[in-house]
Write a protein that holds these residues in place. Sequence first.
Motif, mmCIF file in Angstrom:
data_model
loop_
_atom_site.group_PDB
_atom_site.id
_atom_site.type_symbol
_atom_site.label_atom_id
_atom_site.label_comp_id
_atom_site.label_asym_id
_atom_site.label_seq_id
_atom_site.Cartn_x
_atom_site.Cartn_y
_atom_site.Cartn_z
ATOM 1 N N SER A 174 -1.871 -4.906 -2.834
ATOM 2 C CA SER A 174 -2.524 -4.876 -1.655
ATOM 3 C C SER A 174 -3.085 -3.221 -2.261
ATOM 4 O O SER A 174 -3.273 -3.456 -3.161
ATOM 5 C CB SER A 174 -1.782 -3.697 -0.524
ATOM 6 O OG SER A 174 -0.605 -4.676 -0.171
ATOM 7 N N GLY A 175 -3.945 -2.540 -1.070
ATOM 8 C CA GLY A 175 -4.442 -1.682 -1.943
ATOM 9 C C GLY A 175 -6.175 -0.830 -1.768
ATOM 10 O O GLY A 175 -6.469 -0.342 -2.045
ATOM 11 N N ALA A 176 -6.456 -2.689 -1.043
ATOM 12 C CA ALA A 176 -7.693 -2.774 -1.230
ATOM 13 C C ALA A 176 -8.251 -2.132 -0.238
ATOM 14 O O ALA A 176 -9.510 -1.236 -0.365
ATOM 15 C CB ALA A 176 -8.007 -4.043 -1.113
ATOM 16 N N VAL A 177 -8.197 -2.105 0.844
ATOM 17 C CA VAL A 177 -8.383 -0.863 2.463
ATOM 18 C C VAL A 177 -7.703 0.234 1.458
ATOM 19 O O VAL A 177 -9.015 1.557 1.832
ATOM 20 C CB VAL A 177 -7.297 -1.416 3.492
ATOM 21 C CG1 VAL A 177 -8.099 -0.705 4.763
ATOM 22 C CG2 VAL A 177 -7.847 -3.273 3.981
ATOM 23 N N SER A 237 0.961 -1.216 -0.347
ATOM 24 C CA SER A 237 0.176 0.012 -0.129
ATOM 25 C C SER A 237 0.651 0.718 -0.002
ATOM 26 O O SER A 237 0.068 2.074 -0.830
ATOM 27 C CB SER A 237 -0.534 0.504 1.525
ATOM 28 O OG SER A 237 -1.284 -0.596 1.169
ATOM 29 N N ASP A 272 0.563 -10.211 6.833
ATOM 30 C CA ASP A 272 0.368 -8.882 5.811
ATOM 31 C C ASP A 272 0.748 -9.780 4.609
ATOM 32 O O ASP A 272 1.085 -10.584 4.487
ATOM 33 C CB ASP A 272 1.596 -8.184 6.385
ATOM 34 C CG ASP A 272 3.162 -9.246 6.888
ATOM 35 O OD1 ASP A 272 3.114 -9.489 5.558
ATOM 36 O OD2 ASP A 272 3.689 -8.659 8.081
ATOM 37 N N ASN A 273 0.939 -9.099 3.460
ATOM 38 C CA ASN A 273 0.753 -9.660 2.119
ATOM 39 C C ASN A 273 2.396 -9.630 1.962
ATOM 40 O O ASN A 273 2.698 -10.548 0.854
ATOM 41 C CB ASN A 273 0.452 -8.220 1.481
ATOM 42 C CG ASN A 273 -1.339 -8.589 0.832
ATOM 43 O OD1 ASN A 273 -2.060 -8.700 2.219
ATOM 44 N ND2 ASN A 273 -1.665 -7.232 -0.191
ATOM 45 N N ASP A 302 -10.063 -9.906 2.379
ATOM 46 C CA ASP A 302 -10.212 -9.911 4.076
ATOM 47 C C ASP A 302 -11.599 -9.427 4.593
ATOM 48 O O ASP A 302 -11.422 -9.958 6.371
ATOM 49 C CB ASP A 302 -9.616 -7.762 3.985
ATOM 50 C CG ASP A 302 -7.750 -7.438 3.936
ATOM 51 O OD1 ASP A 302 -7.130 -7.682 4.295
ATOM 52 O OD2 ASP A 302 -7.151 -6.604 1.927
ATOM 53 N N ASN A 337 -4.688 -11.176 -3.048
ATOM 54 C CA ASN A 337 -4.701 -9.629 -1.812
ATOM 55 C C ASN A 337 -5.445 -10.766 -0.951
ATOM 56 O O ASN A 337 -5.793 -12.400 -1.541
ATOM 57 C CB ASN A 337 -5.866 -9.278 -2.191
ATOM 58 C CG ASN A 337 -5.467 -7.460 -1.730
ATOM 59 O OD1 ASN A 337 -4.928 -8.497 0.236
ATOM 60 N ND2 ASN A 337 -5.952 -6.353 -1.252
ATOM 61 N N GLU A 338 -5.445 -11.048 0.362
ATOM 62 C CA GLU A 338 -5.745 -11.045 1.334
ATOM 63 C C GLU A 338 -7.708 -10.825 1.457
ATOM 64 O O GLU A 338 -7.919 -9.623 0.691
ATOM 65 C CB GLU A 338 -5.349 -11.144 2.588
ATOM 66 C CG GLU A 338 -5.749 -12.181 3.258
ATOM 67 C CD GLU A 338 -5.372 -11.366 4.944
ATOM 68 O OE1 GLU A 338 -3.530 -11.017 5.137
ATOM 69 O OE2 GLU A 338 -5.647 -12.517 6.029
HETATM 70 N N1 GLU Z 1 -4.865 -6.558 2.104
HETATM 71 C C1 GLU Z 1 -4.785 -5.577 2.594
HETATM 72 C C2 GLU Z 1 -5.380 -4.723 1.581
HETATM 73 O O1 GLU Z 1 -5.111 -4.697 0.142
HETATM 74 C C3 GLU Z 1 -3.514 -4.956 2.547
HETATM 75 C C4 GLU Z 1 -2.632 -5.857 3.404
HETATM 76 C C5 GLU Z 1 -0.847 -5.666 3.701
HETATM 77 O O2 GLU Z 1 -0.820 -4.215 2.841
HETATM 78 O O3 GLU Z 1 -0.007 -5.617 3.979
HETATM 79 O O4 GLU Z 1 -5.027 -3.425 1.714
#
Ligand code: GLU
Length: 384
Positions: A61-64, A25, A159-160, A148, A145-146
């Motif tokens: 990452s970047g979804a949040v 992110s 974490d990713n 979440d 991605n996870e």
């Molecule tokens: N899965 C989270 C997201 O997409 C990020 C987790 C991470 O950056 O480690 O925002």
Amino acid sequence: MSKSFNEKRMKVLANAGRVVIKVGSAVLTSDDGLDLRVVNRLADQIALIHDRGVDIILVSSGAVAAGCQVLSSCRAKSDLVFKQAASAIGQSRLMHAYDEVFSRYKKVTAQVLLTREDLNNRERFINARNTMIQLLGWRVIPIVNENDTVAVQELKFGDNDALAALVLNLVEADLFINLTSADGVFSDNPLENPQAERIECIEDIGIAPIENMCKGKTRQGSGGMYSKLLAARKAAQLGVPTLILSGRDRFCLERAFEGQNFGTWIDPCSKAISSRKFWLAYNLEPSGEIEIDKGAARAVFEKGKSLLPAGIVSVSGEFGKGALVRITEKGGSRKPAVGLTNYSSSELGMILGKKSSEIEKLLGQCLYPEAVHRDNLLLEAVGL
Ligand code: GLU
């Protein structure tokens, strides 16, 4: 940089057939949320590498952050439910951004959302692997991605970086590129110490003092350099080299593949562990601990032997046969091992300290002379 190191690095980059690229992110977002210029630049470079026939798996990452962009009034909140809900909003936007930009290069992307539970179930792990292999066979770029929204705190990857290390095993990658906001790994914090030097190459990450390199900022699950070095350690055990680069550098991937010397290169271990051993050590959660004496520790850690009940001093936690357990030396300072136990915690309680020949008398039968077989044992487990 020594010539041989440079040659080695260039050779791996030139011959890599399947690369996992992780982008965090901190690289993808600015104060206003997802930075589409960065997404564009990355896609541009990834498309070029992909055109050369290299399979790419992007862990992004970047979804949040993308969700927070929409919910700008609540951006400050950091509790889990908020993040989960924000990621549900942001994940589709993140994928839309990637989809759109990659389609300009005629590349197809696929969203792969994973939870720890998906990967710690061997059948689901194999299913996920088959799906990935099919996507790569179609020359699609999986974007991982996870998941979440459904991941609970205890079962989160953290974490990713940790997720990406598991993805290396899932897709059998031969190179890991971790794009971060720093210019690589430094001897000290370059923001505080102008004398800090970039470390060009870490030859043996297993013995590198990574806790010191991160100046004690070793909280896992918070991203940061520590998470990246732990992920690199796992990659090295799997025989995969890691390149930590600044994703803020506009042409980071292009420059790396051209052979320019920047970022930090981390060599793989000379003796890689099998995919199965890696899977059992890092996808399962240890459910108990076995403490062993000095003699057994020497046999297990130095001679690569199985762990026999005779060397066990104590057992903690309740677990069944086949569970993953941590193995530590009583009073020792070695990094723990993890392994699958042949006996439940209550059975081990009865046979600990006893010779294998006594197992039958104590338990009624002796199915295995060893408590943990060497084939099911990973020494120097990272972060467990
Ligand atoms: N899965 C989270 C997201 O997409 C990020 C987790 C991470 O950056 O480690 O925002």
